[in-house]
Design a protein around this motif. Structure first.
Motif, PDB file in Angstrom:
ATOM      1  N   SER A 211      51.354  44.153  38.861  1.00 45.26           N
ATOM      2  CA  SER A 211      51.852  43.334  37.853  1.00 45.26           C
ATOM      3  C   SER A 211      52.820  44.046  36.981  1.00 45.26           C
ATOM      4  CB  SER A 211      50.678  42.662  36.999  1.00 45.26           C
ATOM      5  OG  SER A 211      50.066  43.136  36.363  1.00 45.26           O
ATOM      6  N   ALA A 212      52.419  45.450  36.623  1.00 47.56           N
ATOM      7  CA  ALA A 212      53.074  46.544  35.931  1.00 47.56           C
ATOM      8  C   ALA A 212      54.382  46.917  36.874  1.00 47.56           C
ATOM      9  CB  ALA A 212      52.091  47.659  35.485  1.00 47.56           C
ATOM     10  N   THR A 213      54.381  46.708  37.975  1.00 48.74           N
ATOM     11  CA  THR A 213      55.657  47.257  38.732  1.00 48.74           C
ATOM     12  C   THR A 213      56.634  46.317  38.879  1.00 48.74           C
ATOM     13  OG1 THR A 213      53.974  48.450  39.943  1.00 48.74           O
ATOM     14  CG2 THR A 213      56.178  48.035  41.076  1.00 48.74           C
ATOM     15  N   ARG A 214      56.353  44.830  39.094  1.00 56.54           N
ATOM     16  CA  ARG A 214      57.213  44.036  39.038  1.00 56.54           C
ATOM     17  C   ARG A 214      56.840  42.745  38.624  1.00 56.54           C
ATOM     18  NH1 ARG A 214      60.433  44.057  43.998  1.00 56.54           N
ATOM     19  NH2 ARG A 214      61.505  46.273  43.775  1.00 56.54           N
ATOM     20  N   ILE A 215      57.713  41.989  37.757  1.00 59.84           N
ATOM     21  CA  ILE A 215      57.182  40.785  36.834  1.00 59.84           C
ATOM     22  C   ILE A 215      56.561  39.729  37.680  1.00 59.84           C
ATOM     23  CG2 ILE A 215      59.631  39.434  37.120  1.00 59.84           C
ATOM     24  CD1 ILE A 215      59.066  38.878  34.202  1.00 59.84           C
ATOM     25  N   VAL A 216      57.048  39.593  39.109  1.00 61.50           N
ATOM     26  CA  VAL A 216      56.728  38.567  40.005  1.00 61.50           C
ATOM     27  C   VAL A 216      55.104  38.865  40.271  1.00 61.50           C
ATOM     28  CG1 VAL A 216      57.042  39.744  42.330  1.00 61.50           C
ATOM     29  CG2 VAL A 216      57.079  37.256  41.996  1.00 61.50           C
ATOM     30  N   GLY A 217      54.630  40.096  40.049  1.00 62.95           N
ATOM     31  CA  GLY A 217      53.119  40.476  40.274  1.00 62.95           C
ATOM     32  C   GLY A 217      52.202  39.518  39.467  1.00 62.95           C
ATOM     33  N   VAL A 218      52.902  38.997  38.248  1.00 63.70           N
ATOM     34  CA  VAL A 218      52.077  38.098  37.242  1.00 63.70           C
ATOM     35  C   VAL A 218      51.602  36.873  38.268  1.00 63.70           C
ATOM     36  CG1 VAL A 218      51.984  36.648  35.271  1.00 63.70           C
ATOM     37  CG2 VAL A 218      53.205  39.036  35.229  1.00 63.70           C
ATOM     38  N   VAL A 219      52.538  36.415  38.932  1.00 64.04           N
ATOM     39  CA  VAL A 219      52.250  35.213  39.805  1.00 64.04           C
ATOM     40  C   VAL A 219      51.298  35.410  41.026  1.00 64.04           C
ATOM     41  CG1 VAL A 219      53.268  33.226  40.945  1.00 64.04           C
ATOM     42  CG2 VAL A 219      54.653  34.182  39.048  1.00 64.04           C
ATOM     43  N   CYS A 220      51.791  36.592  41.762  1.00 65.83           N
ATOM     44  CA  CYS A 220      50.936  37.010  42.691  1.00 65.83           C
ATOM     45  C   CYS A 220      49.347  37.297  42.387  1.00 65.83           C
ATOM     46  CB  CYS A 220      51.407  38.329  43.153  1.00 65.83           C
ATOM     47  SG  CYS A 220      53.180  38.046  44.243  1.00 65.83           S
ATOM     48  N   ALA A 221      49.147  37.806  40.999  1.00 69.38           N
ATOM     49  CA  ALA A 221      47.822  37.830  40.618  1.00 69.38           C
ATOM     50  C   ALA A 221      47.010  36.477  40.753  1.00 69.38           C
ATOM     51  CB  ALA A 221      47.728  38.191  38.967  1.00 69.38           C
ATOM     52  N   ALA A 222      47.522  35.310  40.957  1.00 69.01           N
ATOM     53  CA  ALA A 222      46.712  34.161  41.235  1.00 69.01           C
ATOM     54  C   ALA A 222      46.283  34.216  42.610  1.00 69.01           C
ATOM     55  CB  ALA A 222      47.801  33.019  40.786  1.00 69.01           C
ATOM     56  N   PHE A 223      46.276  35.390  43.432  1.00 71.08           N
ATOM     57  CA  PHE A 223      45.968  34.944  44.846  1.00 71.08           C
ATOM     58  C   PHE A 223      44.199  34.914  44.989  1.00 71.08           C
ATOM     59  CE2 PHE A 223      43.711  37.399  48.049  1.00 71.08           C
ATOM     60  CZ  PHE A 223      44.025  36.854  49.439  1.00 71.08           C
TER      61      PHE A 223
END
Length: 408
Positions: free
Chosen positions: A184-196
């Motif tokens: 999530s510190a690399t790409r903003i979309v990582g915030v959403v992927c964190a919900a995996f």
């Protein structure tokens, strides 16, 4: 020793693929010059922004300047990639170009290692592993994994997050959290992927759990906690931005002011967003527009494979559902962001979607018995054809990229 051998094989396979990617770009396609110059040719375009962040730290005026000048406003990129590259730069006394490339290429090795570790865990046959690796490596934008860009770090962190969050034990959850923070510190979309982990848990326990609050908190609590930890990389960047400039959203403001990024969250639902014409090789925008359409087609095809009663398989579905969710999230956020600039760079963003779909599809296929010889022959021929075409197109893009031309 058996366990070590199981770990060593994926690591060596990942290293081999990474070295082959570097060799293709540097030895075969980079401009003819000294080896060090050919290697440095993988530093282009966005790489200079990362180098500026390493050298100067984040700097901007508020509001950000309304065009691209890195010496005035450079808060248009998330911090993990320049932060890690900066460590190599200052701690190991490497020059900036080399630090950026080593960071990206170590991350590429990490991504490929996780790819083969998943195959080892799922007991995917060697032939399917080779086909899957070829389909990812032959993507026209796959060379960005070894260029001085953040694609490989994001993919490594995301696949590592998925790998460790599906493993049992406290140590595994610790590693999942570390990978999630980097993601999530690399790409903003990582915030959403964190919900995996939450998506996986919902498919594992059943959606009915949402209507049972006590059970919901008990069984989804650990997954929600891991999601929060994983998202903290981006949250930390937003907190830093608020503390320094009084605007937690300075990243989004800089993207809008300098790059003209005004998100269109309905772009994926608009027919005019999809282009199906074969792009000209010298028109990277057309290639990005086609990749957006192909990405949607791949997501629809994989949904059909999972939902059609005749081929539906439930084994491993919670993990695949989480991977599909991450792929769809990357696709949706990327399309929403670049729709306003004619899908520019979508070819590069779609690489992550493509890699996740291939990984999930390998998990899906491993459930079937060995198909008849004719079916296997057809599949191998199809993969060989797609690989040949993909590598030819990729070679053209690498040739242009290493000479300073914009590709994606």
């Amino acid at each position: 020793m058996t366990r070590r051998a199981r770990l060593l094989t994926p690591l060596l396979a990942g290293l081999a693929v990474t070295l082959l990617q570097i060799a293709m770009a540097v030895l075969l396609l980079a401009p003819e010059d000294a080896l060090s110059v050919r290697y440095a040719a993988l530093v282009q375009h966005d790489s200079y922004w990362f180098m500026n962040i390493i050298d100067r730290g984040y700097q901007t005026i508020v509001p950000p300047i309304d065009h691209k000048i890195m010496e005035v406003s450079n808060v248009a990129f998330f911090p993990a990639y320049p932060l890690i590259a900066g460590f190599f730069h200052y701690a190991l006394k490497l020059d900036g170009n080399t630090a950026l490339l080593i960071t990206a290429q170590l991350a590429a090795w990490g991504f490929w290692s996780y790819f083969f570790l998943f195959c080892e865990r799922w007991k995917v046959s060697p032939s399917l592993q080779i086909c899957g690796a070829l389909l990812i490596a032959a993507h026209p934008a796959a060379f960005f994994l070894v260029a001085a860009y953040s694609e490989s770090l994001f993919l490594m962190a995301l696949t590592g997050f998925i790998y460790w969050s599906t493993e049992e034990g406290r140590t595994a959850k610790l590693w999942a959290g570390v990978h999630g923070i980097v993601m999530s510190a690399t790409r903003i979309v990582g915030v959403v992927c964190a919900a995996f982990p939450v998506v996986r848990s919902l498919f594992k326990t059943g959606w009915g759990i949402l209507f049972e609050p006590r059970r919901w908190l008990r069984e989804l609590g650990p997954a929600m906690g891991l999601t929060l930890v994983a998202a903290s990389g981006a949250i930390g960047f937003f907190v830093y931005s608020q503390a320094r400039w009084g605007r937690w959203d300075i990243y989004m403001l800089t993207q809008a002011a300098g790059w003209g990024i005004i998100p269109d969250y309905f772009a994926v639902f608009k027919p005019e967003s999809y282009r199906w014409l074969v792009p000209a090789l010298n028109d990277p925008t057309e290639a990005s527009q086609l990749s957006m359409s192909v990405g949607a087609l791949l997501l629809l095809c994989i949904a059909a494979c999972e939902l059609l009663p005749s081929i539906r398989r439930r084994a491993g579905l919670p993990v695949r559902a989480g991977i599909y969710f991450s792929a769809a999230a990357i696709y949706y956020v990327s399309v929403s962001g670049v729709a306003c600039v004619a899908m520019e760079s979508m070819l590069r963003y779609e690489l992550c979607v493509h890699a996740l779909i291939v990984l999930a599809f390998l998990n899906f296929l491993r459930q079937f018995r060995t198909p008849p010889v004719l079916v296997r022959a057809f599949g191998i021929a199809a993969v060989a054809l797609l690989t040949a075409v993909g590598l030819c197109v990729q070679g053209w893009y690498v040739w242009n990229f290493t000479r300073g031309n914009w590709v994606a």
